[in-house]
Design a protein around this motif. Structure first.
Motif, PDB file in Angstrom:
ATOM      1  N   ASP A   4      14.749 -10.149  20.901  1.00 33.27           N
ATOM      2  CA  ASP A   4      14.175 -11.314  20.237  1.00 33.27           C
ATOM      3  C   ASP A   4      12.651 -11.315  20.307  1.00 33.27           C
ATOM      4  N   ASP A   5      12.054 -10.255  20.856  1.00 39.29           N
ATOM      5  CA  ASP A   5      10.604 -10.090  20.905  1.00 39.29           C
ATOM      6  C   ASP A   5      10.190  -8.947  19.997  1.00 39.29           C
ATOM      7  N   TRP A   6       8.897  -8.618  19.974  1.00 43.96           N
ATOM      8  CA  TRP A   6       8.452  -7.506  19.151  1.00 43.96           C
ATOM      9  C   TRP A   6       7.155  -6.905  19.706  1.00 43.96           C
ATOM     10  N   PRO A   7       7.036  -5.573  19.640  1.00 43.07           N
ATOM     11  CA  PRO A   7       5.842  -4.897  20.135  1.00 43.07           C
ATOM     12  C   PRO A   7       4.741  -4.842  19.079  1.00 43.07           C
ATOM     13  N   GLU A   8       3.510  -4.695  19.530  1.00 41.55           N
ATOM     14  CA  GLU A   8       2.404  -4.394  18.634  1.00 41.55           C
ATOM     15  C   GLU A   8       2.574  -2.952  18.124  1.00 41.55           C
ATOM     16  N   PRO A   9       2.007  -2.620  16.964  1.00 40.70           N
ATOM     17  CA  PRO A   9       2.242  -1.290  16.370  1.00 40.70           C
ATOM     18  C   PRO A   9       1.828  -0.118  17.245  1.00 40.70           C
ATOM     19  N   ASP A  10       0.829  -0.312  18.110  1.00 41.87           N
ATOM     20  CA  ASP A  10       0.317   0.812  18.913  1.00 41.87           C
ATOM     21  C   ASP A  10       0.751   0.752  20.368  1.00 41.87           C
ATOM     22  N   LEU A  11       1.783  -0.012  20.684  1.00 41.73           N
ATOM     23  CA  LEU A  11       2.210  -0.166  22.079  1.00 41.73           C
ATOM     24  C   LEU A  11       2.440   1.179  22.746  1.00 41.73           C
ATOM     25  N   TYR A  12       3.296   2.013  22.180  1.00 37.66           N
ATOM     26  CA  TYR A  12       3.676   3.256  22.866  1.00 37.66           C
ATOM     27  C   TYR A  12       2.599   4.329  22.781  1.00 37.66           C
ATOM     28  N   GLU A  13       1.838   4.355  21.715  1.00 39.03           N
ATOM     29  CA  GLU A  13       0.717   5.296  21.636  1.00 39.03           C
ATOM     30  C   GLU A  13      -0.312   4.980  22.719  1.00 39.03           C
ATOM     31  N   THR A  14      -0.629   3.704  22.876  1.00 42.53           N
ATOM     32  CA  THR A  14      -1.630   3.285  23.866  1.00 42.53           C
ATOM     33  C   THR A  14      -1.141   3.539  25.285  1.00 42.53           C
ATOM     34  N   LEU A  15       0.105   3.204  25.568  1.00 45.45           N
ATOM     35  CA  LEU A  15       0.652   3.397  26.907  1.00 45.45           C
ATOM     36  C   LEU A  15       0.694   4.875  27.284  1.00 45.45           C
ATOM     37  N   LEU A  16       1.186   5.710  26.372  1.00 49.29           N
ATOM     38  CA  LEU A  16       1.316   7.131  26.679  1.00 49.29           C
ATOM     39  C   LEU A  16      -0.051   7.777  26.870  1.00 49.29           C
ATOM     40  N   ASP A  17      -0.987   7.449  26.005  1.00 52.65           N
ATOM     41  CA  ASP A  17      -2.328   8.009  26.120  1.00 52.65           C
ATOM     42  C   ASP A  17      -2.943   7.657  27.470  1.00 52.65           C
ATOM     43  N   ALA A  18      -2.764   6.417  27.903  1.00 54.67           N
ATOM     44  CA  ALA A  18      -3.362   5.971  29.165  1.00 54.67           C
ATOM     45  C   ALA A  18      -2.725   6.663  30.370  1.00 54.67           C
ATOM     46  N   VAL A  19      -1.405   6.770  30.373  1.00 54.39           N
ATOM     47  CA  VAL A  19      -0.745   7.350  31.543  1.00 54.39           C
ATOM     48  C   VAL A  19      -1.001   8.852  31.638  1.00 54.39           C
ATOM     49  N   LEU A  20      -1.104   9.528  30.504  1.00 56.66           N
ATOM     50  CA  LEU A  20      -1.362  10.966  30.527  1.00 56.66           C
ATOM     51  C   LEU A  20      -2.795  11.291  30.947  1.00 56.66           C
ATOM     52  N   LYS A  21      -3.711  10.386  30.681  1.00 52.95           N
ATOM     53  CA  LYS A  21      -5.113  10.610  31.018  1.00 52.95           C
ATOM     54  C   LYS A  21      -5.477  10.129  32.426  1.00 52.95           C
ATOM     55  N   THR A  22      -4.541   9.502  33.132  1.00 48.18           N
ATOM     56  CA  THR A  22      -4.832   8.944  34.448  1.00 48.18           C
ATOM     57  C   THR A  22      -4.122   9.751  35.521  1.00 48.18           C
ATOM     58  N   GLU A  23      -4.878  10.434  36.325  1.00 46.95           N
ATOM     59  CA  GLU A  23      -4.312  11.286  37.370  1.00 46.95           C
ATOM     60  C   GLU A  23      -3.505  10.458  38.369  1.00 46.95           C
ATOM     61  N   GLY A  24      -2.299  10.936  38.668  1.00 47.27           N
ATOM     62  CA  GLY A  24      -1.464  10.279  39.667  1.00 47.27           C
ATOM     63  C   GLY A  24      -0.676   9.090  39.162  1.00 47.27           C
ATOM     64  N   ALA A  25      -0.782   8.761  37.877  1.00 51.76           N
ATOM     65  CA  ALA A  25      -0.056   7.610  37.331  1.00 51.76           C
ATOM     66  C   ALA A  25       1.285   8.044  36.753  1.00 51.76           C
ATOM     67  N   VAL A  26       2.302   7.264  36.993  1.00 45.52           N
ATOM     68  CA  VAL A  26       3.630   7.536  36.425  1.00 45.52           C
ATOM     69  C   VAL A  26       4.114   6.371  35.572  1.00 45.52           C
ATOM     70  N   ALA A  27       3.282   5.343  35.438  1.00 45.23           N
ATOM     71  CA  ALA A  27       3.660   4.160  34.666  1.00 45.23           C
ATOM     72  C   ALA A  27       2.404   3.528  34.083  1.00 45.23           C
ATOM     73  N   ALA A  28       2.583   2.839  32.962  1.00 41.39           N
ATOM     74  CA  ALA A  28       1.474   2.118  32.338  1.00 41.39           C
ATOM     75  C   ALA A  28       2.009   0.832  31.747  1.00 41.39           C
TER      76      ALA A  28
END
Length: 256
Positions: free
Chosen positions: A99-123
């Motif tokens: 019953d909710d909805w994501p913004e269009p760039d939710l997964y692009e933004t999350l993946l980009d951030a977690v891949l660029k952050t050393e030691g992160a496994v979640a965003a």
């Protein structure tokens, strides 16, 4: 292989429990289907719907191979999420409420951030709350665009102070972490409870000060409507668990 190309190889499994939400289901599914990051496995778990929700799920799967539909007997949100986890094959896992909805760039933004952050496994990104008529009820906790990596202790503090988002729907988590866990069935406040259980095994979480997720507050929701005794009792139980965790792992956070 360039880092940008490697990122495109990261499949994200998005698990969506669905139960009798035919009136707003298209909004959610259209929003995830139209994500700017397209390498998605979209797992629709029809939790015994008695309206047309199950049929709608099948229609999306028939015209987009990224959709996988699971039809099961009604068992509640946690049961549906757990069924989705069994089927998930992505390098990262996310969840949405139907019953909710994501913004269009939710997964692009999350993946980009977690891949660029050393030691992160979640965003995680920020969320905002809307009434059924579209009125904004609550804006995001932060909207400064800043990206920060939080330690276990820092994220624990945010959860305790209710300034950190405790929903799985605003996040992606590495499958290597998420697949070892399951949501507690027939319990409310289950997101908060599972985050607490997972926290000792999460070395770092990236938090992004930007809206990525939109919540519709409906009167019929278990956790978003009027007073609910079961929710109150679950919150008390989780508070006790959090205190025990603080005493064991973060004793300097405990004050008498």
């Amino acid at each position: 292989m360039k880092k940008e190309e490697a990122a495109l190889d990261k499949l994200i499994s998005v698990i969506i429990p669905i139960y009798n939400v035919e009136g707003c289901l298209h909004r959610c599914l259209d929003a995830v289907q139209g994500q700017t990051y397209s390498n998605l496995q979209i797992i629709l778990v029809d939790d015994g719907s008695t309206d047309h929700s199950g049929k709608i799920c099948d229609e999306y799967a028939a015209q987009d191979a990224r959709f996988l539909v699971i039809h099961k007997e009604n068992g509640g949100t946690s049961s549906a999420r757990n069924a989705g986890l069994e089927a998930a094959t992505g390098a990262f896992i996310g969840f949405l409420d139907s019953d909710d909805w994501p913004e269009p760039d939710l997964y692009e933004t999350l993946l980009d951030a977690v891949l660029k952050t050393e030691g992160a496994v979640a965003a995680q990104m920020m969320s905002r709350d809307f009434a059924v008529d579209g009125t904004l009820l609550k804006g995001p906790q932060r909207d400064d665009g800043k990206i920060m990596k939080l330690t276990q202790k820092e994220y624990f503090k945010e959860l305790m102070l209710h300034v950190g988002d405790s929903s799985f729907c605003t996040k992606i988590i590495a499958s290597s972490q998420m697949k070892d866990y399951r949501f507690s069935s027939h319990k409310l406040n289950e997101d908060f409870e599972l985050l607490l259980r997972m926290l000792p095994q999460i070395p770092g979480i990236v938090t992004i000060g930007k809206v990525g997720y939109n919540i519709e507050l409906r009167a019929g929701s278990n956790t978003r409507g009027k007073y609910n005794q079961a929710l109150y009792e679950a919150m008390l139980e989780n508070a006790g668990y959090a205190l025990h965790m603080a005493e064991e792992l973060f004793p300097d956070c405990v004050t008498l």
